[in-house]
Design a protein around this motif. Sequence first.
Motif, PDB file in Angstrom:
ATOM      1  N   SER A 327      53.416  53.093  39.212  1.00  0.00           N
ATOM      2  CA  SER A 327      52.781  51.951  38.551  1.00  0.00           C
ATOM      3  C   SER A 327      52.637  50.785  39.528  1.00  0.00           C
ATOM      4  O   SER A 327      51.634  50.064  39.511  1.00  0.00           O
ATOM      5  N   CYS A 331      49.053  48.911  41.267  1.00  0.00           N
ATOM      6  CA  CYS A 331      48.781  47.471  41.389  1.00  0.00           C
ATOM      7  C   CYS A 331      48.442  47.086  42.829  1.00  0.00           C
ATOM      8  O   CYS A 331      47.686  46.138  43.074  1.00  0.00           O
ATOM      9  N   ARG A 334      44.962  46.304  44.429  1.00  0.00           N
ATOM     10  CA  ARG A 334      44.216  45.098  44.100  1.00  0.00           C
ATOM     11  C   ARG A 334      44.751  43.847  44.793  1.00  0.00           C
ATOM     12  O   ARG A 334      44.213  42.757  44.629  1.00  0.00           O
ATOM     13  N   LEU A 344      53.612  39.876  42.823  1.00  0.00           N
ATOM     14  CA  LEU A 344      53.692  41.233  42.257  1.00  0.00           C
ATOM     15  C   LEU A 344      55.093  41.823  42.414  1.00  0.00           C
ATOM     16  O   LEU A 344      55.666  42.378  41.466  1.00  0.00           O
ATOM     17  N   SER A 367      53.070  54.817  34.255  1.00  0.00           N
ATOM     18  CA  SER A 367      52.812  53.406  34.516  1.00  0.00           C
ATOM     19  C   SER A 367      53.362  52.486  33.435  1.00  0.00           C
ATOM     20  O   SER A 367      52.907  52.533  32.309  1.00  0.00           O
ATOM     21  N   VAL A 370      50.934  48.986  34.924  1.00  0.00           N
ATOM     22  CA  VAL A 370      49.497  48.962  35.175  1.00  0.00           C
ATOM     23  C   VAL A 370      48.812  47.836  34.416  1.00  0.00           C
ATOM     24  O   VAL A 370      48.002  47.100  34.966  1.00  0.00           O
ATOM     25  N   CYS A 373      48.961  44.264  36.076  1.00  0.00           N
ATOM     26  CA  CYS A 373      48.368  43.882  37.357  1.00  0.00           C
ATOM     27  C   CYS A 373      46.851  43.861  37.322  1.00  0.00           C
ATOM     28  O   CYS A 373      46.214  43.699  38.329  1.00  0.00           O
ATOM     29  N   SER A 374      46.265  44.098  36.179  1.00  0.00           N
ATOM     30  CA  SER A 374      44.797  44.132  36.153  1.00  0.00           C
ATOM     31  C   SER A 374      44.217  42.746  35.963  1.00  0.00           C
ATOM     32  O   SER A 374      44.940  41.804  35.718  1.00  0.00           O
TER      33      SER A 374
END
Length: 374
Positions: A327, A331, A334, A344, A367, A370, A373-374
């Motif tokens: 997971s 991230c 990105r 993060l 994850s 997930v 972190c989007s």
Amino acid sequence: MDGVTDACFRSVIAQQGKPDVSFTEFTHVHDVCYGTEIHLETLLYSERERPIVAQLYGKDPNLFYLAAQAVCELGFDGLDINMGCPSKSVASSGSGAGLIRTPELARTIMQAAKRGIEDWACGQTLEQAGFKPARVAVFERLNRQRGETGPTPRRRLPLSVKTRLGYEAVTVEGWVEELLMEQPAVISLHGRTLRQMYRGMADWSAIGRAASLVKGTGTLLVGNGDIQSLGDIGVRVRETRVDGVLVGRGVLGAPWFFRSKEQARMRARGMDGTDVGRDPGEVSLNERFAVLADHAQQFQALVGEQQFYRMRKHLGWYCKGFPHAASLRACMVRVSSVEELHVLLEDFQNRPEVTDLPQAESADEPSVLVSRCS
Ligand SMILES: Cc1cc2nc3c(=O)[nH]c(=O)nc-3n(C[C@H](O)[C@H](O)[C@H](O)COP(=O)(O)O)c2cc1C
């Protein structure tokens, strides 16, 4: 490794536990002689990496003659010729592993590179060799960037070759005999054919046969393929009598790979203040994140925030072997700066499900991060 072992990563490796020798990513001989300055990024290095060998590829002996002198002028400790790259763009044009099919050309290239090294060692200047003054100024700038102020001491660099067991099939005996005629200092042998690319397992028995062939010739035989730990190295050396071992993918996300046996012993005795009894290849999660953050920091300082995306693959490679690694890895693709990375990592470490993590290898789990972190 092209696109992987850049100057920044090699420098982090040197800090974490130095190998006996390092190689640059491969650089095309044409780029060394005539390419734009960005093409010379692959020839950057720092003093702490020594001994450091420049690896070149191509198929034009005249360019090898010239480029060898540039490598000498840039203060490298050796010159390695790539005769093992299987990628279509390289091998199908006759360079890299393509040279296994043209042994005569391979030998002419080695002779040209040796002549370049010899002429440079005997005092020939780059201008006398045929370089334009503007190009020489670029090499001088690279040397100054490294902190080198005076002229590069003239010495004869060892010439080595990195290759594979064959093109379509294993033809290692005949191929190594050809290479030996030019008396390279080292032949590094990846235990696969070109046709195999990276599939299957490296054939260490074929590497062993090559090691027997070179004994007493003055050339060293270094084996390569699928080494995952310092322990693997000992096993392969004992089994095949190779003079050394090259490690490639084993260092991805693990710049501490080469921590010495001495450190392992010190750790076992608890003399370096870290956990007793752990293998040097194993690091705590805190240490893993600290090295990762330091690597990212050095990368950003070297290439700038705009280019930080090139660091993402490394960030992903560091995320393996601990719970919820998958997971976190998701991230990492990105992350666009060191600052984002710190946020993060802090977020990850503060999650209740990842506190008190065991250090042992465990399968990456589904994850949980997930969505965060989007
Ligand atoms: C992404 C990548 C880039 C590579 N680039 C180079 C290169 O520039 N020069 C070279 O000699 N070998 C290169 N290789 C091959 C490795 O050096 C090594 O021979 C191969 O990966 C097998 O060793 P390993 O199992 O320890 O990784 C590359 C391999 C990979 C995966």
